[in-house]
Write a protein that holds these residues in place. Structure first.
Motif, PDB file in Angstrom:
ATOM      1  N   GLU A 185       0.820  -1.220   0.000  1.00 10.63           N
ATOM      2  CA  GLU A 185       0.000   0.000   0.000  1.00 10.63           C
ATOM      3  C   GLU A 185       0.848   1.263   0.000  1.00 10.63           C
ATOM      4  OE1 GLU A 185      -0.150  -2.324   2.317  1.00 10.63           O
ATOM      5  OE2 GLU A 185      -2.139  -3.257   2.242  1.00 10.63           O
ATOM      6  N   GLY A 186       2.131   1.151   0.368  1.00 12.38           N
ATOM      7  CA  GLY A 186       2.992   2.316   0.490  1.00 12.38           C
ATOM      8  C   GLY A 186       3.403   2.536   1.936  1.00 12.38           C
ATOM      9  N   LEU A 187       4.416   3.361   2.143  1.00 10.73           N
ATOM     10  CA  LEU A 187       4.885   3.654   3.489  1.00 10.73           C
ATOM     11  C   LEU A 187       3.790   4.334   4.307  1.00 10.73           C
ATOM     12  CD1 LEU A 187       8.472   5.042   2.776  1.00 10.73           C
ATOM     13  CD2 LEU A 187       7.800   2.712   3.387  1.00 10.73           C
ATOM     14  N   LEU A 188       3.627   3.892   5.538  1.00  9.64           N
ATOM     15  CA  LEU A 188       2.554   4.411   6.382  1.00  9.64           C
ATOM     16  C   LEU A 188       2.659   5.922   6.545  1.00  9.64           C
ATOM     17  CD1 LEU A 188       0.149   4.017   8.276  1.00  9.64           C
ATOM     18  CD2 LEU A 188       1.790   3.519  10.123  1.00  9.64           C
ATOM     19  N   GLU A 189       3.877   6.431   6.818  1.00  8.97           N
ATOM     20  CA  GLU A 189       4.029   7.872   7.058  1.00  8.97           C
ATOM     21  C   GLU A 189       3.649   8.686   5.823  1.00  8.97           C
ATOM     22  OE1 GLU A 189       6.284   5.531   7.463  1.00  8.97           O
ATOM     23  OE2 GLU A 189       7.498   5.827   9.274  1.00  8.97           O
ATOM     24  N   LEU A 190       3.991   8.177   4.637  1.00 10.84           N
ATOM     25  CA  LEU A 190       3.653   8.901   3.409  1.00 10.84           C
ATOM     26  C   LEU A 190       2.151   8.849   3.148  1.00 10.84           C
ATOM     27  CD1 LEU A 190       4.852  10.490   1.057  1.00 10.84           C
ATOM     28  CD2 LEU A 190       5.169   8.339  -0.175  1.00 10.84           C
ATOM     29  N   ARG A 191       1.538   7.718   3.425  1.00 13.07           N
ATOM     30  CA  ARG A 191       0.083   7.617   3.274  1.00 13.07           C
ATOM     31  C   ARG A 191      -0.626   8.563   4.242  1.00 13.07           C
ATOM     32  NH1 ARG A 191      -0.099   1.761   4.734  1.00 13.07           N
ATOM     33  NH2 ARG A 191      -2.375   2.009   4.755  1.00 13.07           N
ATOM     34  N   GLU A 192      -0.112   8.678   5.457  1.00 13.91           N
ATOM     35  CA  GLU A 192      -0.708   9.604   6.421  1.00 13.91           C
ATOM     36  C   GLU A 192      -0.586  11.047   5.937  1.00 13.91           C
ATOM     37  OE1 GLU A 192       1.482   8.580   9.912  1.00 13.91           O
ATOM     38  OE2 GLU A 192      -0.031   7.153  10.637  1.00 13.91           O
ATOM     39  N   TRP A 193       0.555  11.384   5.345  1.00 13.73           N
ATOM     40  CA  TRP A 193       0.760  12.745   4.852  1.00 13.73           C
ATOM     41  C   TRP A 193      -0.238  13.067   3.743  1.00 13.73           C
ATOM     42  CZ3 TRP A 193       2.081  15.043   0.190  1.00 13.73           C
ATOM     43  CH2 TRP A 193       2.439  16.389   0.270  1.00 13.73           C
ATOM     44  N   PHE A 194      -0.401  12.172   2.790  1.00  7.59           N
ATOM     45  CA  PHE A 194      -1.361  12.397   1.713  1.00  7.59           C
ATOM     46  C   PHE A 194      -2.783  12.485   2.270  1.00  7.59           C
ATOM     47  CE2 PHE A 194       1.775  10.866  -1.536  1.00  7.59           C
ATOM     48  CZ  PHE A 194       1.640  11.925  -2.424  1.00  7.59           C
ATOM     49  N   ALA A 195      -3.114  11.619   3.236  1.00  9.98           N
ATOM     50  CA  ALA A 195      -4.463  11.621   3.801  1.00  9.98           C
ATOM     51  C   ALA A 195      -4.774  12.962   4.449  1.00  9.98           C
ATOM     52  CB  ALA A 195      -4.608  10.487   4.810  1.00  9.98           C
ATOM     53  N   ARG A 196      -3.812  13.541   5.157  1.00 13.45           N
ATOM     54  CA  ARG A 196      -4.035  14.855   5.783  1.00 13.45           C
ATOM     55  C   ARG A 196      -4.325  15.917   4.726  1.00 13.45           C
ATOM     56  NH1 ARG A 196       0.286  13.122   9.062  1.00 13.45           N
ATOM     57  NH2 ARG A 196       1.775  14.381   7.880  1.00 13.45           N
ATOM     58  N   GLY A 197      -3.692  15.812   3.581  1.00 13.81           N
ATOM     59  CA  GLY A 197      -3.917  16.780   2.511  1.00 13.81           C
ATOM     60  C   GLY A 197      -5.286  16.660   1.873  1.00 13.81           C
ATOM     61  N   ILE A 198      -5.874  15.473   1.910  1.00 16.36           N
ATOM     62  CA  ILE A 198      -7.213  15.291   1.354  1.00 16.36           C
ATOM     63  C   ILE A 198      -8.255  15.845   2.310  1.00 16.36           C
ATOM     64  CG2 ILE A 198      -8.900  13.582   0.559  1.00 16.36           C
ATOM     65  CD1 ILE A 198      -6.474  11.817  -0.198  1.00 16.36           C
ATOM     66  N   GLY A 199      -8.055  15.642   3.623  1.00 23.36           N
ATOM     67  CA  GLY A 199      -8.926  16.259   4.616  1.00 23.36           C
ATOM     68  C   GLY A 199     -10.028  15.352   5.100  1.00 23.36           C
ATOM     69  N   SER A 200     -10.948  15.955   5.850  1.00 19.01           N
ATOM     70  CA  SER A 200     -12.073  15.261   6.472  1.00 19.01           C
ATOM     71  C   SER A 200     -11.554  14.108   7.320  1.00 19.01           C
ATOM     72  CB  SER A 200     -13.047  14.792   5.387  1.00 19.01           C
ATOM     73  OG  SER A 200     -14.214  14.264   5.977  1.00 19.01           O
ATOM     74  N   ASP A 201     -12.235  12.975   7.253  1.00 15.54           N
ATOM     75  CA  ASP A 201     -11.795  11.838   8.061  1.00 15.54           C
ATOM     76  C   ASP A 201     -11.094  10.786   7.214  1.00 15.54           C
ATOM     77  OD1 ASP A 201     -14.040  11.159   6.659  1.00 15.54           O
ATOM     78  OD2 ASP A 201     -14.983  10.021   8.278  1.00 15.54           O
ATOM     79  N   VAL A 202     -10.535  11.192   6.074  1.00 12.50           N
ATOM     80  CA  VAL A 202      -9.724  10.277   5.270  1.00 12.50           C
ATOM     81  C   VAL A 202      -8.475   9.917   6.066  1.00 12.50           C
ATOM     82  CG1 VAL A 202      -8.407   9.999   3.125  1.00 12.50           C
ATOM     83  CG2 VAL A 202     -10.576  11.250   3.111  1.00 12.50           C
ATOM     84  N   GLY A 203      -8.179   8.623   6.152  1.00 14.06           N
ATOM     85  CA  GLY A 203      -7.023   8.174   6.912  1.00 14.06           C
ATOM     86  C   GLY A 203      -6.061   7.372   6.063  1.00 14.06           C
ATOM     87  N   ALA A 204      -4.943   7.008   6.668  1.00 16.18           N
ATOM     88  CA  ALA A 204      -3.924   6.253   5.945  1.00 16.18           C
ATOM     89  C   ALA A 204      -4.477   4.938   5.411  1.00 16.18           C
ATOM     90  CB  ALA A 204      -2.728   5.992   6.858  1.00 16.18           C
ATOM     91  N   ALA A 205      -5.426   4.353   6.113  1.00 13.83           N
ATOM     92  CA  ALA A 205      -5.999   3.071   5.672  1.00 13.83           C
ATOM     93  C   ALA A 205      -6.784   3.209   4.378  1.00 13.83           C
ATOM     94  CB  ALA A 205      -6.896   2.506   6.763  1.00 13.83           C
ATOM     95  N   ASP A 206      -7.126   4.457   3.989  1.00 18.55           N
ATOM     96  CA  ASP A 206      -7.894   4.695   2.763  1.00 18.55           C
ATOM     97  C   ASP A 206      -6.996   5.023   1.577  1.00 18.55           C
ATOM     98  OD1 ASP A 206     -10.301   4.534   4.296  1.00 18.55           O
ATOM     99  OD2 ASP A 206      -9.955   6.611   4.947  1.00 18.55           O
ATOM    100  N   VAL A 207      -5.677   4.966   1.754  1.00 25.56           N
ATOM    101  CA  VAL A 207      -4.739   5.514   0.775  1.00 25.56           C
ATOM    102  C   VAL A 207      -3.809   4.439   0.236  1.00 25.56           C
ATOM    103  CG1 VAL A 207      -2.745   7.059   0.544  1.00 25.56           C
ATOM    104  CG2 VAL A 207      -4.812   7.855   1.699  1.00 25.56           C
ATOM    105  N   LEU A 208      -3.543   4.509  -1.081  1.00 23.09           N
ATOM    106  CA  LEU A 208      -2.525   3.691  -1.745  1.00 23.09           C
ATOM    107  C   LEU A 208      -1.524   4.622  -2.412  1.00 23.09           C
ATOM    108  CD1 LEU A 208      -4.803   1.133  -3.656  1.00 23.09           C
ATOM    109  CD2 LEU A 208      -3.681   0.777  -1.455  1.00 23.09           C
TER     110      LEU A 208
END
Length: 512
Positions: A185-208
């Protein structure tokens, strides 16, 4: 990182000198001069290669430095260029040697049988999977030397954070486990960073993590629609997305865009008429029009897709290319979507370098498993050192400085191009002056041949992207797209428009 400036000074040889910020983190003009000097030295050395026998040793690097009064870096670049062309062979610790003549190439084989094989393969397809990459190549192909690049889709080297990227890559390579296999899925820290940029309650678990935005779009369309299915697209739209759809055997159906984004009443009608289950859009700084989806249309787009039982693929490619002074940006559509209607696509590539191919797919619900499965089958995973380098880059203090500098530069170039077009080519209609992104979409007068104009413009020394590839059906008129991101600065923008005016005058004389 580069600092904003009013106009780029030029060197005696025409090279662009970039400003250096107070921390000294800017691209130095020396780097660009060394590149051009390396090419000049390579040309000089070519003239003298016939003085050596095959296998003969060339003068040492030190001797070339003294003889031509250039830096060791320039000599290294020149020899590397000659080696890449197969003219010399370099041996570490021994020097450079004249390459032996290549063996005569064998007669080409007969590949004409492939025409039958490839045609037979697609004969039974409901929608032929032919791939027309001309619209993509129009923005990827480097124009000949001396041609101003109004067709570019990436930042000019003077705007790219080359020093910061090099430092990030060096730090990333020293990270523990940097060369081990990453999570699919990708590095957890990078997925968390992208998720924060999308906003709302999007989390790292929603990101590839994906290998750039183009790869993310390819994965999304393959996951969401079977071959032969219709897919709704904005009209006009990004040619690379149309190429992806057609290569997957999908049938693009146009939905017109105006200055306020996609026309929602036509979107609803298109869903009803086609039964499509996918709509691909760029709600922010749409390519090519620059339009931003209007606030009142945003919930309507989500509601229409939800009622149709369809997905929205949100290509948020230009969020980090907002111009300075633009004000707050609307959130991604994905931030207002608790029901998993939106599959969000983003990327770091546009605001950094064409070679930093790190992107993101974000989705909720069962569709995420399908997206992950297709990505794993296609690519396994994205290179871990590249992900580590991206994480180092966006976590560095210089990252926000870079974004601010790029925003200021793009605004300056946008204003320079708008003023030059208004003064030189008022007959070209510019419906939207964007506050983000890197291009203008110009309507040509009725009857204009955009192909003839392009050919004449290239002779005058300026390249642009013709408008026809941005439409999946018959266009309502002739258009061109001109970019202000891939040029050296405001002065080159003005010169490019002057050349475009000369091309316009010549084409107008030939056609009238």
């Amino acid at each position: 990182m580069v600092a904003a400036r009013t106009s780029p000074p030029t060197s005696a040889t025409g090279g662009v000198l970039t400003a250096i910020d107070p921390e000294g983190v800017a691209l130095s003009c020396a780097v660009m001069n060394q590149r051009s000097s390396g090419e000049e030295l390579a040309a000089e050395l070519k003239k003298e290669l016939d003085r050596y026998s095959p296998g003969g040793k060339l003068p040492s690097s030190r001797a070339l430095v003294e003889r031509y009064r250039v830096s060791p870096v320039t000599v290294s670049r020149a020899l590397a260029q000659l080696a890449a062309e197969g003219l010399v062979i370099t041996r570490p610790g021994a020097g450079a040697f004249l390459a032996r003549p290549r063996a005569k190439a064998a007669a080409p084989g007969d590949t004409s049988w492939q025409e039958v094989a490839l045609s037979a393969e697609t004969a039974a397809d409901h929608v032929p999977r032919s791939v027309d990459a001309s619209g993509v190549l129009a923005t990827l192909a480097a124009p000949p030397p001396g041609v101003i690049e109004f067709n570019g889709g990436y930042l000019h080297p003077s705007l790219q954070p080359e020093r910061a990227m090099a430092a990030a890559l060096a730090r990333a390579a020293r990270r523990p486990g940097a060369w081990s296999r990453p999570p699919v899925e990708g590095l957890l820290e990078l997925r968390e960073w992208f998720a924060r940029g999308i906003g709302s309650d999007v989390g790292a678990a929603d990101v590839l993590i994906t290998a750039g935005g183009q790869a993310a779009l390819t994965t999304a369309l393959r996951a969401l629609a079977p071959p032969g299915a219709p897919v709704l697209v904005e009209s006009p739209t990004y040619p690379g997305m149309l190429a992806i759809a057609r290569a997957a055997g999908l049938r693009p159906v146009p939905v017109p865009v105006d200055a306020r984004g996609v026309r929602t009443e036509l979107l609803s009608a298109a869903f009803q008429a086609t039964g499509a289950r996918v709509f691909v859009c760029q709600p922010l700084f749409q390519n090519p029009t620059g339009a931003v989806l209007a606030p009142e249309r945003r919930p309507e787009v989500l509601r229409t897709a939800r009622e149709a039982g369809a997905f929205i693929v949100e290509d948020d490619f230009a969020r980090r290319l907002v111009h300075s002074g633009a004000g707050p940006l609307p959130e991604p559509l994905a931030a207002a979507d608790p029901d998993g209607v939106v599959v969000h696509v983003g990327s770091l590539t546009k605001v950094t370098s064409p070679s930093l191919r790190v992107g993101v797919l974000a989705a909720r619900g069962p569709v995420l498993d399908r997206l992950r499965a297709i990505q794993v089958v296609d690519n396994f995973f994205v290179s871990r050192p590249l992900q580590e380098a991206a994480l180092e880059l966006v976590g560095a203090p210089a990252w926000n400085r870079h974004l601010r500098a790029v925003g200021a530069e793009l605004r300056e170039r946008r204003d320079a191009m708008a003023a030059a077009l208004a003064g030189q080519l008022p007959q070209l209609l510019l419906a939207t002056v964007p506050v983000g992104g890197y291009h203008f979409w110009l309507r040509l007068p009725d009857g204009t041949d955009e192909t003839a104009l392009l050919a004449t413009a290239l002779r005058e020394g300026v390249a642009f992207a013709p408008g026809r590839p941005y439409f999946c059906a018959e266009p309502p008129g002739a258009y061109i797209r001109v970019s202000f991101a891939a040029v050296a600065g405001g002065a080159e923008v003005v010169e490019g428009v002057r050349r475009l005016r000369a091309a316009w005058d010549e084409t107008d004389l030939l056609t009238h």
